[in-house]
Design a protein around this motif. Structure first.
Motif: not given
Length: 200
Positions: A49-52, A79-80, A84-86
């Motif tokens: 689970h990435t936490g996106q 978030s981001g 940033q997120q990727t």
């Protein structure tokens, strides 16, 4: 790269999810894996689970309501911006893949989690499979369109839901890697509508 740790002869599958639609798509695949295990298939399935999506109403409730196994690895990226997120996902997924050394990485759909898992696995030369392959909007201004195209072109196995998605893959020279397997979202609807109605 570190050597693969000693383990059983079971095929080690790592499924990467991070957003609400992916949790729904994960459910019928997990059910299929359990059915295969009951028939003697040697499959070790790990969920990352990435936490996106991290709010309980956008994450935990799906694992609970769909009776999903708890994630074996939770990256907690939060978030981001897209970059940033990727980027955070890519760094953490690379570490998780090196540590667990899966035989196959399975991605779903077209989110930043899909893109990061695809890039991390491809750069580590890990076999990749993409669920919902071949879906196209033909609108490159959509971030999701970029994500799904990259996922399809870097994956060895493409699990396509419809004849149209198979045609899209063939048009991009990917037909030899593609299998039309049906729509996991439709399977989820069929499986969980009675549950939803009973709780409504």
């Amino acid at each position: 790269m570190s050597p693969r740790p000693e383990r059983s002869a079971a095929i080690r599958l790592m499924q990467v999810v991070g957003a609400r639609p992916q949790f729904v798509k994960l459910a019928p695949v997990c059910r299929a894996i359990e059915a295969a295990r009951s028939r003697g298939a040697a499959i070790e399935s790990l969920i990352v689970h990435t936490g996106q999506h991290y709010d309980p109403a956008m994450s935990d409730v799906f694992f609970s309501e769909l009776d999903l196994p708890r994630a074996d690895v939770h990256l907690g990226v939060g978030s981001g911006s897209h970059g940033q997120q990727t980027g955070r996902m890519l760094e953490k997924l690379e570490f998780a893949f090196i540590e667990r050394r899966p035989d196959l990485v399975l991605t779903y759909g077209d989110t930043n989690s899909t893109l990061a898992a695809t890039l991390a696995a491809a750069k580590l030369h890990l076999p990749l499979a993409h669920v919902e392959a071949g879906l196209r909007s033909f609108n490159r201004r959509m971030p999701e369109e970029t994500n799904r195209i990259v996922a399809d072109h870097l994956s060895e196995l493409l699990f396509a839901p419809t004849p149209e998605s198979m045609r899209n893959l063939a048009n991009e020279g990917l037909g030899a890697r593609a299998l039309q397997v049906g729509d996991v979202m439709l399977e989820a609807i069929r499986a969980y509508t009675p549950v939803a109605l009973s709780k409504s």
